[in-house]
Design an enzyme around this catalytic site. Structure first.
Site, PDB file in Angstrom:
ATOM      1  N   ASP A  14     -21.340  64.080 -20.638  1.00 43.05           N
ATOM      2  CA  ASP A  14     -20.808  63.365 -21.786  1.00 43.05           C
ATOM      3  C   ASP A  14     -20.611  64.427 -22.878  1.00 43.05           C
ATOM      4  O   ASP A  14     -21.246  65.484 -22.837  1.00 43.05           O
ATOM      5  CB  ASP A  14     -21.825  62.301 -22.222  1.00 43.05           C
TER       6      ASP A  14
ATOM      7  N   ASP B  64     -19.918  63.830 -26.840  1.00 46.14           N
ATOM      8  CA  ASP B  64     -20.537  63.566 -28.145  1.00 46.14           C
ATOM      9  C   ASP B  64     -22.039  63.309 -27.983  1.00 46.14           C
ATOM     10  O   ASP B  64     -22.446  62.392 -27.279  1.00 46.14           O
ATOM     11  CB  ASP B  64     -19.902  62.329 -28.795  1.00 46.14           C
TER      12      ASP B  64
HETATM   13  C1  BG6 Z   1     -17.989  58.474 -27.655  1.00 50.29           C
HETATM   14  C2  BG6 Z   1     -18.913  58.287 -28.832  1.00 50.29           C
HETATM   15  O1  BG6 Z   1     -18.172  59.733 -27.100  1.00 50.29           O
HETATM   16  O2  BG6 Z   1     -16.633  58.314 -28.037  1.00 50.29           O
HETATM   17  C3  BG6 Z   1     -18.629  56.938 -29.505  1.00 50.29           C
HETATM   18  O3  BG6 Z   1     -20.263  58.331 -28.412  1.00 50.29           O
HETATM   19  C4  BG6 Z   1     -17.146  56.844 -29.861  1.00 50.29           C
HETATM   20  O4  BG6 Z   1     -19.434  56.812 -30.650  1.00 50.29           O
HETATM   21  C5  BG6 Z   1     -16.291  57.056 -28.615  1.00 50.29           C
HETATM   22  O5  BG6 Z   1     -16.859  55.565 -30.414  1.00 50.29           O
HETATM   23  C6  BG6 Z   1     -14.793  57.018 -28.897  1.00 50.29           C
HETATM   24  O6  BG6 Z   1     -14.448  58.126 -29.667  1.00 50.29           O
HETATM   25  P1  BG6 Z   1     -13.036  58.389 -30.321  1.00 50.29           P
HETATM   26  O7  BG6 Z   1     -13.076  59.846 -30.699  1.00 50.29           O
HETATM   27  O8  BG6 Z   1     -11.981  58.110 -29.265  1.00 50.29           O
HETATM   28  O9  BG6 Z   1     -12.891  57.470 -31.483  1.00 50.29           O
HETATM   29 MG    MG Z   2     -22.709  60.578 -26.122  1.00 48.47          MG
END
Ligand code: BG6
Ligand code: MG
Length: 209
Positions: A8, A10
């Site tokens: 993963d 984030d």
């Molecule tokens: C995930 C995060 O990796 O990505 C979430 O943990 C986030 O918090 C999701 O909502 C979507 O991210 P993005 O960048 O497409 O808005």
């Molecule tokens: Mg994550």
């Protein structure tokens, strides 16, 4: 050790969590919706529109489809602005050295992220061309806890799920990994989740699997 690691992004490779929170918090405050770090924990691993739906559970009124789309867009603009300053120094502790050491063992390395900004973030932290495969929020129809993003990454690696670890900080990501038949490794928030096959305290603990 298995043949591949699917990470993963984030909260596992990079500390973008505080930027997600700040952007959602500013939107919630403007809309007069209560939002705090505890509610924010439920957004980990969850896609953008699904995250907004969780925030709107506390809203004093209902929001239409178009209003929701506009709020999600506004959040993303603010989030993207904060990502501009990301650098390789924003990789989380132990990530650079551990990935290099895993690569030396012959393991394949991939990313499986719900984020539609994943490729932009990887570029910013100096990992634009680093991984053997990247599957992200642009490549999938069903977000975590559906295993689609991890299955996509495994297919790009030409491996079966049972040959891959999935490394996750979100419970919803662990659920996705287990559902997909992967070996689920929990770190940070997901380290205490009993559905994970392994729990690690530090990123470098991956070398001991
Ligand atoms: C995930 C995060 O990796 O990505 C979430 O943990 C986030 O918090 C999701 O909502 C979507 O991210 P993005 O960048 O497409 O808005
Ligand atoms: Mg994550």
């Amino acid at each position: 050790m298995k043949k591949a690691f699917i990470f993963d992004l984030d909260g596992v490779l990079v500390s973008t969590d505080r930027y997600h929170y700040a952007a959602w918090k500013s939107i919630a405050d403007e809309e007069g919706i209560y939002f705090d770090e505890t509610i924010n924990n439920r957004l980990r691993g969850v896609g953008r529109r699904e995250s907004l739906k969780i925030i709107l559970e506390r809203a004093p009124r209902t929001y239409g489809e178009e209003e929701e789309r506009a709020l999600a867009e506004k959040k993303n603009e603010r989030y993207r602005a904060s990502l501009e300053n990301l650098t390789p120094a924003d990789r989380l502790a132990g990530v650079s050295e551990t990935l290099e050491a895993l690569r030396r063992t012959g393991a394949l390395l991939a990313v499986g992220s719900s984020s539609k900004n994943a490729r932009y973030i990887l570029g910013k932290i100096g990992y634009g061309d680093y991984f053997d495969a990247v599957a992200d929020g642009n490549d999938i129809v069903n977000g975590k806890p559906d295993p689609e993003v991890f299955l996509k990454a495994a297919a790009l690696l030409h491996l079966s799920p049972c040959d891959c670890y999935v490394v996750e900080d979100a419970k919803t990501g662990i659920d996705a990994a287990v559902r997909g038949g992967f070996c689920a490794v929990g770190i940070h928030d997901a380290a205490g989740y009993d559905r994970a096959d392994h729990a690690i305290k530090a990123f470098s603990d991956l070398l001991g699997l």
